[in-house]
Design an enzyme around this catalytic site. Structure first.
Site, PDB file in Angstrom:
ATOM      1  N   SER A 136       6.279 -31.215  -8.298  1.00  9.68           N
ATOM      2  CA  SER A 136       6.047 -32.579  -8.284  1.00  9.68           C
ATOM      3  C   SER A 136       5.266 -33.255  -7.864  1.00  9.68           C
ATOM      4  CB  SER A 136       7.533 -32.617  -7.542  1.00  9.68           C
ATOM      5  OG  SER A 136       6.907 -34.258  -7.184  1.00  9.68           O
ATOM      6  N   CYS A 153      11.326 -37.539   1.727  1.00 15.19           N
ATOM      7  CA  CYS A 153      10.673 -36.510   2.410  1.00 15.19           C
ATOM      8  C   CYS A 153       9.861 -37.519   3.769  1.00 15.19           C
ATOM      9  CB  CYS A 153       9.950 -36.304   1.640  1.00 15.19           C
ATOM     10  SG  CYS A 153       8.323 -36.188   1.152  1.00 15.19           S
ATOM     11  N   CYS A 190       0.926 -34.820   4.664  1.00 16.56           N
ATOM     12  CA  CYS A 190       0.456 -35.229   3.091  1.00 16.56           C
ATOM     13  C   CYS A 190      -0.602 -35.938   2.934  1.00 16.56           C
ATOM     14  CB  CYS A 190       1.668 -35.674   2.375  1.00 16.56           C
ATOM     15  SG  CYS A 190       1.156 -35.761   0.472  1.00 16.56           S
ATOM     16  N   CYS A 195       1.067 -41.786  -0.171  1.00 19.00           N
ATOM     17  CA  CYS A 195       1.405 -42.607  -0.491  1.00 19.00           C
ATOM     18  C   CYS A 195       2.581 -44.458  -0.014  1.00 19.00           C
ATOM     19  CB  CYS A 195       2.858 -41.910  -1.807  1.00 19.00           C
ATOM     20  SG  CYS A 195       2.041 -40.846  -2.882  1.00 19.00           S
ATOM     21  N   CYS A 213      15.460 -28.795  -1.758  1.00 19.49           N
ATOM     22  CA  CYS A 213      14.036 -29.159  -1.628  1.00 19.49           C
ATOM     23  C   CYS A 213      12.799 -28.655  -0.862  1.00 19.49           C
ATOM     24  CB  CYS A 213      14.050 -30.689  -1.274  1.00 19.49           C
ATOM     25  SG  CYS A 213      12.692 -31.453  -1.830  1.00 19.49           S
ATOM     26  N   GLU A 243      10.480 -30.364   6.639  1.00 23.66           N
ATOM     27  CA  GLU A 243      12.132 -30.202   6.687  1.00 23.66           C
ATOM     28  C   GLU A 243      12.377 -29.647   5.182  1.00 23.66           C
ATOM     29  OE1 GLU A 243      11.786 -35.364   7.472  1.00 23.66           O
ATOM     30  OE2 GLU A 243      11.745 -34.564   5.809  1.00 23.66           O
ATOM     31  N   CYS A 301       6.889 -43.557   1.463  1.00 23.48           N
ATOM     32  CA  CYS A 301       6.708 -42.180   1.893  1.00 23.48           C
ATOM     33  C   CYS A 301       6.472 -41.793   3.353  1.00 23.48           C
ATOM     34  CB  CYS A 301       5.837 -41.432   0.887  1.00 23.48           C
ATOM     35  SG  CYS A 301       6.424 -39.613   1.048  1.00 23.48           S
ATOM     36  N   ASN A 319      14.250 -44.962  -1.222  1.00 22.90           N
ATOM     37  CA  ASN A 319      14.687 -44.491  -0.194  1.00 22.90           C
ATOM     38  C   ASN A 319      14.224 -44.940   0.788  1.00 22.90           C
ATOM     39  OD1 ASN A 319      17.223 -42.651   0.126  1.00 22.90           O
ATOM     40  ND2 ASN A 319      15.930 -40.894  -0.507  1.00 22.90           N
ATOM     41  N   HIS A 365       5.271 -44.111 -10.928  1.00 29.69           N
ATOM     42  CA  HIS A 365       5.442 -45.534 -10.114  1.00 29.69           C
ATOM     43  C   HIS A 365       4.625 -47.163 -10.537  1.00 29.69           C
ATOM     44  CE1 HIS A 365       7.282 -42.441  -7.717  1.00 29.69           C
ATOM     45  NE2 HIS A 365       5.858 -42.220  -7.221  1.00 29.69           N
TER      46      HIS A 365
HETATM   47  S1  SF4 Z   1       5.735 -38.959  -2.150  1.00 24.09           S
HETATM   48 FE1  SF4 Z   1       4.387 -36.862  -2.394  1.00 24.09          FE
HETATM   49  S2  SF4 Z   1       2.628 -37.743  -2.812  1.00 24.09           S
HETATM   50 FE2  SF4 Z   1       3.107 -39.218  -1.679  1.00 24.09          FE
HETATM   51  S3  SF4 Z   1       2.707 -38.922   0.269  1.00 24.09           S
HETATM   52 FE3  SF4 Z   1       4.896 -38.351   0.069  1.00 24.09          FE
HETATM   53  S4  SF4 Z   1       4.631 -36.173   0.146  1.00 24.09           S
HETATM   54 FE4  SF4 Z   1       2.589 -37.062  -0.443  1.00 24.09          FE
END
Ligand code: SF4
Length: 367
Positions: free
Chosen positions: A210, A352, A127, A131, A120, A107, A134, A309, A235
């Site tokens: 980031s 994301c 990933c 997290c 972005c 994306e 996410c 989000n 966080h």
């Molecule tokens: S917030 Fe960033 S580092 Fe954390 S799982 Fe999502 S993409 Fe990966």
């Protein structure tokens, strides 16, 4: 058995090359630096998609491209296919889903604010950091992106802006799918290419990396005096609170992360941005704001407070604006500046990985 001839026959991505590498490549074929500059300008400034057919080049460069660029030749041009282009109802956010040569999708998000445009970018497919809130983390790691695949996202966003009659990109944030410091070499090469003044020309002061807190990467940025902005996703202000949201905290504990940030600040003198996703009832209490203020004391820090989000795989909900403001005022009294970021592009799944996750759900349901 793999032979040397077979290895040298593997086509190379032209967009992976820095200007110095391109100059060397053309120089090895007897072409002077001025031709490298012309090719670089066509690829990175004019965003030409069909360099091998470009008529504006001098004959020796045209011949080199005919012989070396294209199917079955030494080089190819990364040109991801756009499978989705979704605009938010307010017109301020556009999200592209791009399909890479191996069918992985990534994306790229374009955000506009007061006539300024920020892209972005993704740095990995999936990933490894996991997290919990996410959508990319929920899908797991697939692979690193190459420099050219990161550069191609900027070209794509620039072309979209140009065809809509807008000015070019002002800023870049490496905050899309993936952890940039987990793909350090490719990201640094991509940023060198992107910030070249004769090409895409997005200067280092307009670029933010980031990280979720990859300590060796932060220390390396400081050691190498990389000129980009650094944003660290926190966080949580205690080990227990943070590790509940950010599993990478088990590998790079909070104390180690903050020590790395202090080293980074001491070596570079640069302000660090800290990202704090505000999740109702999880990390938005006045006590947590107080702990965050203490944790960041003595650093040149700015906190970005970002209401969550929501994603399908996480039950949390965003903090209310009133609670966000209360959190902010506690930070202020601790001497820590902060900004409450607007949630952007909820209707285009701008967090994301959300669009890719939604697409794969829809694709599976359609099968
Ligand atoms: S917030 Fe960033 S580092 Fe954390 S799982 Fe999502 S993409 Fe990966």
């Amino acid at each position: 058995m793999t032979t040397v001839a077979a290895i040298s026959a593997v086509p190379r991505p032209l967009l992976d090359l820095t200007f110095a590498e391109l100059e060397r490549e053309l120089g090895a074929s007897g072409l002077p630096p001025v031709h490298a500059r012309a090719l670089w300008r066509a690829a990175h400034q004019e965003l030409n998609q069909n360099l091998a057919k470009e008529n504006g080049f001098v004959p020796p460069l045209r011949r080199w491209l005919e012989q070396n660029l294209g199917d079955g030749k030494r080089f190819f041009l990364d040109a991801p296919t756009e499978t989705d282009d979704i605009a938010s109802a307010d017109g301020l956010t556009r999200k592209f889903l791009l399909r890479l040569a191996d069918d992985q999708t990534i994306e790229t998000v374009l955000m506009s604010f007061k006539g300024r445009h920020t892209a972005c970018l993704s740095t990995q497919a999936g990933c490894a950091m996991g997290c919990v809130f996410c959508a990319t983390g929920q899908m797991g790691f697939v692979r690193h992106l190459r420099p050219g695949e990161i550069v191609a996202q900027v070209r794509h966003a620039q072309r979209a802006l140009r065809s809509a009659g807008h000015d070019g990109l002002r800023n870049l944030v490496l905050m899309g799918m993936g952890e940039p410091l987990h793909n350090y070499e490719a990201v640094m090469t991509a940023l060198e290419i992107i910030s070249d003044r004769g090409g895409l020309n997005i200067g280092p002061s307009k670029i933010t990396i980031s990280t979720v807190g990859v300590v060796p990467g932060i220390l390396r940025l400081a050691e190498e005096q990389r000129p980009y902005h650094l944003a660290v996703s926190l966080h949580g202000a205690t080990e227990a609170e943070r590790s509940a949201l950010v599993p990478a905290s088990a590998r790079w504990p909070l104390a180690e992360l903050i020590a790395a940030c202090r080293t980074y600040f001491a070596q570079t003198g640069r302000r660090i941005f800290f990202e704090w996703t505000l999740i109702a009832g999880a990390n938005d209490s006045p006590a947590q704001a107080g702990r965050l203020g203490k944790l960041l004391a003595g650093l040149d820090a700015h906190v970005n407070l970002i209401p969550l989000n929501p994603t399908g795989g996480f039950a949390g909900t965003p903090t209310s604006l009133d609670a966000a403001k209360a959190f902010q005022s506690i930070l202020k009294s601790a001497g820590i500046p902060s900004t409450i970021r607007q949630r952007r592009g909820i209707d285009v799944a701008a967090g994301c990985g959300q669009l890719r996750a939604e697409k794969s759900r829809t694709d599976r349901a359609g099968k």
